[in-house]
Design a protein around this motif. Structure first.
Motif, PDB file in Angstrom:
ATOM      1  N   SER A 179     -22.519 -48.754  -0.462  1.00 21.58           N
ATOM      2  CA  SER A 179     -22.801 -50.108   0.021  1.00 21.58           C
ATOM      3  C   SER A 179     -22.649 -51.106  -1.118  1.00 21.58           C
ATOM      4  CB  SER A 179     -24.211 -50.160   0.582  1.00 21.58           C
ATOM      5  OG  SER A 179     -25.122 -50.216  -0.481  1.00 21.58           O
ATOM      6  N   ARG A 236     -26.359 -54.168  -7.106  1.00 24.08           N
ATOM      7  CA  ARG A 236     -27.644 -54.049  -7.764  1.00 24.08           C
ATOM      8  C   ARG A 236     -27.577 -53.047  -8.903  1.00 24.08           C
ATOM      9  NH1 ARG A 236     -31.520 -51.744  -4.326  1.00 24.08           N
ATOM     10  NH2 ARG A 236     -30.187 -52.441  -2.646  1.00 24.08           N
ATOM     11  N   ALA A 237     -26.951 -51.957  -8.600  1.00 21.72           N
ATOM     12  CA  ALA A 237     -26.839 -50.949  -9.657  1.00 21.72           C
ATOM     13  C   ALA A 237     -26.056 -51.503 -10.827  1.00 21.72           C
ATOM     14  CB  ALA A 237     -26.170 -49.696  -9.105  1.00 21.72           C
ATOM     15  N   THR A 271     -24.143 -53.938  -1.646  1.00 17.79           N
ATOM     16  CA  THR A 271     -25.377 -54.465  -2.233  1.00 17.79           C
ATOM     17  C   THR A 271     -25.952 -53.471  -3.236  1.00 17.79           C
ATOM     18  OG1 THR A 271     -26.601 -53.538  -0.384  1.00 17.79           O
ATOM     19  CG2 THR A 271     -25.931 -55.861  -0.243  1.00 17.79           C
ATOM     20  N   LYS A 272     -25.948 -52.250  -2.839  1.00 22.17           N
ATOM     21  CA  LYS A 272     -26.484 -51.253  -3.757  1.00 22.17           C
ATOM     22  C   LYS A 272     -25.669 -51.214  -5.027  1.00 22.17           C
ATOM     23  CE  LYS A 272     -28.830 -47.606  -1.215  1.00 22.17           C
ATOM     24  NZ  LYS A 272     -28.718 -46.202  -0.855  1.00 22.17           N
ATOM     25  N   ARG A 273     -24.391 -51.275  -4.831  1.00 23.72           N
ATOM     26  CA  ARG A 273     -23.534 -51.190  -5.992  1.00 23.72           C
ATOM     27  C   ARG A 273     -23.751 -52.385  -6.893  1.00 23.72           C
ATOM     28  NH1 ARG A 273     -17.895 -51.326  -4.383  1.00 23.72           N
ATOM     29  NH2 ARG A 273     -18.832 -50.214  -2.658  1.00 23.72           N
ATOM     30  N   ARG A 315     -23.980 -44.883 -10.639  1.00 24.21           N
ATOM     31  CA  ARG A 315     -25.066 -45.237  -9.775  1.00 24.21           C
ATOM     32  C   ARG A 315     -24.617 -46.022  -8.573  1.00 24.21           C
ATOM     33  NH1 ARG A 315     -30.068 -47.827 -12.048  1.00 24.21           N
ATOM     34  NH2 ARG A 315     -29.283 -47.400 -14.057  1.00 24.21           N
ATOM     35  N   SER A 364     -23.411 -47.088  -5.302  1.00 25.44           N
ATOM     36  CA  SER A 364     -23.237 -46.306  -4.077  1.00 25.44           C
ATOM     37  C   SER A 364     -22.175 -46.982  -3.224  1.00 25.44           C
ATOM     38  CB  SER A 364     -24.557 -46.211  -3.331  1.00 25.44           C
ATOM     39  OG  SER A 364     -24.939 -47.514  -2.940  1.00 25.44           O
TER      40      SER A 364
END
Lengths: 521, 88
Positions: free
Chosen positions: A297, A303-304, A299-301, A293, A295
């Motif tokens: 970026s 968060r994931a 932050t996305k990572r 999951r 990604s």
């Protein structure tokens, strides 16, 4: 129902005034139905047969509530019992007088979104009309938290919002006895409802009266939405709920400790887990880790990853919980690490299966054993096969335990010589474990597990040492069942004596030993 | 997964656990009949617990029945000894 209310209201005065007149007519009425008709049609048509019922049905429905109050006669609403009405009225009276605060009703009503604007007036009417026959009872019901919006609009009659809530509750419990005794059959329903309500409400004692419970109860019984009836219902239910509330009050408290202890236990376990288990094990048979999951970026990572971690943790917690539960089921499991615990679980499960199989076989075979034995004897070899087959099958189809037992082949089990068992084992190498080679019946079969005589001789000693054989040991020794040891102790001597003769020929051993068994028995 | 340095015990590999769980799974009557690689760890453990409980229940049930059978049999007969041996 709402549309009925205005009718009710408008007709109220009319009814009251008319009721007096109707009384006379009522006396001449034939039955309850007639009475109702008469009352209603007092102004219109005095004496009527049941034909009028259809016309006056609607009114008659609403009538009894007021009629009951006024007349207290056998006016029976089809839906409520007179005793209910009367009792309700009494109850209502009692707590109506108690607060004598009609303003609260308004507040209560509005808070509960009671659709009856007339309530205050109607509720006050009963208060005034009802005689205070009953001594001022404790506040009716405690718990009516504003959190009970779902409670049907019948809640009204909040008699005492101003009263101390705790006092209400206490009184509530005290008044329970009276209420319980007096409440009619319909109130029991209310009580049951109220009980659930009061349990919830109990925690929210800071609420106005017990109206919510009333309301809930009222709806159950009345279901018509008639105000006075609701009041009555609630009144009657209040004492009932009072008592139940008292008992209910105990429940929540009792509920609290268990969850608390569970939480504590859980936390303890978690810490144990973290300490004992060498690592967090993620048993994912089929799913690869879902880390895809993340990604590009950060932050996305992150968060994931967070989400993933959370879900992972939850999953792990679930698994740990189940491991603990399993550990508790396994007797004498003192292993702290997962792998050994799983090992023990596996062995225990197998031994349990074997045990159940043995017992069920024994249960089925013993009745057949003695009278019809001779028939089965000649087929010994076949039976040996059957038994081995049964054992193997049993392991594979535990569910068929019972079904596959009633083999005549099992019969020789108890008498099976050591060699026979060994013989069987040779024929059918049961796949997974050696337990399958063990003859089925406990007595006399235990020692057959191993073809060697020394094994048999040593067995009794083991039995003595381990009266309740841990499944591991017998399992390892291909015995598998604790109870077989007892049987072995009993049969040991017989078998030993028969062993020598038996070892040579399995088929003949049975003949030899069978006569031996009886004398020993 | 926070690293745990509380013990020096040999690390139990995931494979090890997975193997054990699959073994356990094979014993379970329900899961076994389906494709064996479908059950998750939690499910296997849950099923194991349930199965063990049901087996306990069955053992108790059988014990009761055997006891009843025992009562119908002459106490000195071999049947009695057999039955007694079966009852835990």
């Amino acid at each position: 129902m709402n549309h009925c209310v205005p009718d009710f209201e408008t007709d109220d005065d009319y009814f009251f005034s008319a009721s007096a007149n109707s009384k006379r007519h009522k006396k001449s009425a034939m039955g309850d139905e007639d009475i109702m008709e008469l009352l209603w049609q007092n102004g219109q048509v005095v004496v009527q047969s049941q034909n009028q019922r259809s016309a006056g049905n609607k009114k008659s429905e609403t009538m009894p509530s007021t009629a009951g109050r006024e007349i207290r006669s056998g006016v029976i609403d089809e839906e409520t019992t007179p005793s209910n009405l009367f009792m309700q009225e009494d109850e209502m009276v009692s707590w109506l007088h108690y607060p004598s605060d009609d303003n609260s009703l308004d507040l209560y009503l509005h808070n509960n979104d009671i659709p009856y604007p007339v309530l205050p007036s109607s509720s006050s009417a009963p208060a005034t009309t009802l005689p205070s026959s009953l001594p001022p009872p404790p506040p009716p019901l405690v718990t009516v938290p504003p959190t009970r919006p779902p409670i049907p609009p019948l809640n009204r009659v909040d008699e005492e919002p101003s009263q101390p809530k705790f006092a209400n509750f206490l009184h509530f419990s005290r008044s329970n006895k009276r209420g319980l005794a007096g409440s009619g059959p319909s109130s029991s329903k209310q009580m049951s409802q109220a009980i659930t309500q009061s349990t919830v409400v109990e925690s929210n004692i800071g609420c106005r009266g017990s109206m919510s419970s009333f309301g809930g109860a009222g709806t159950s019984s009345a279901g018509t939405g008639r105000e006075p009836e609701t009041c009555d219902v609630s009144a009657s239910s209040s004492p009932g709920t009072g008592g139940s509330g008292a008992s209910a009050s105990v429940e929540p408290s009792s509920h609290k400790p268990p969850p608390a202890t569970d939480d504590r236990k859980r936390k303890g376990r978690d810490t144990d887990d973290t300490e004992c288990y060498s690592e967090d094990l993620e048993f994912e048979y089929h799913d690869p880790k879902k880390k895809s999951r993340g990604s590009a970026s950060s932050t996305k990572r992150s968060r994931a990853a967070e989400v993933h971690n959370l879900s992972e943790r939850r999953r792990r917690d679930r698994i740990n919980e189940k491991m603990k539960a399993l550990q508790e089921l396994i007797p004498r499991c003192n292993k702290s690490d997962k792998a050994s615990m799983l090992d023990e679980a596996i062995e225990y499960l197998k031994s349990l299966q074997m045990q159940v199989q043995m017992m069920s076989m024994g249960y089925n075979m013993v009745p057949m054993m003695f009278p019809g034995v001779q028939r089965y004897m000649p087929t010994m070899p076949a039976m040996g096969m059957g038994m081995g087959m049964g054992m193997g099958m049993g392991m594979d189809h535990i569910g068929m335990n019972r079904g596959m037992v009633p083999y005549p082949s099992v019969l020789p089990g108890p008498q099976m010589p050591n060699s026979a068992a060994a013989h069987m084992g040779q024929r059918f190498p049961v796949p997974r474990f050696q337990m399958a080679q063990v003859p089925i019946m406990g007595p006399g079969t235990g020692e057959a597990a191993n073809p060697s005589d020394p094994m048999m001789n040593s067995f009794p000693t083991q039995n003595a040492n381990q009266p309740r054989v841990p499944f591991l040991d017998p399992y390892q020794q291909c015995l598998g069942l604790p109870q077989t040891q007892l049987a072995q102790q009993q049969q040991q001597q017989q078998n030993q004596t028969g062993m020598a003769a038996v070892t040579s020929k399995p088929s003949s051993s049975k003949d030899v030993r069978y006569p031996q068994r009886h004398p020993t028995g | 997964m926070s690293s745990r340095r509380s013990r020096e015990a040999p690390r139990i590999t995931d494979d090890q656990i997975i193997q054990l769980l699959s073994k356990l799974q094979q014993l379970l009557p329900e899961i076994r009949n389906r494709r064996s690689n479908k059950a998750s760890a939690s499910k296997v453990l849950q099923e194991t617990c349930n199965y063990v409980r049901s087996l306990h229940q069955e053992v108790d049930d059988l014990s009761d029945r055997l006891s009843q059978l025992l009562s119908t049999v002459d106490a000195n007969s071999p049947e009695a000894s057999i039955i007694q041996s079966l009852i835990m």
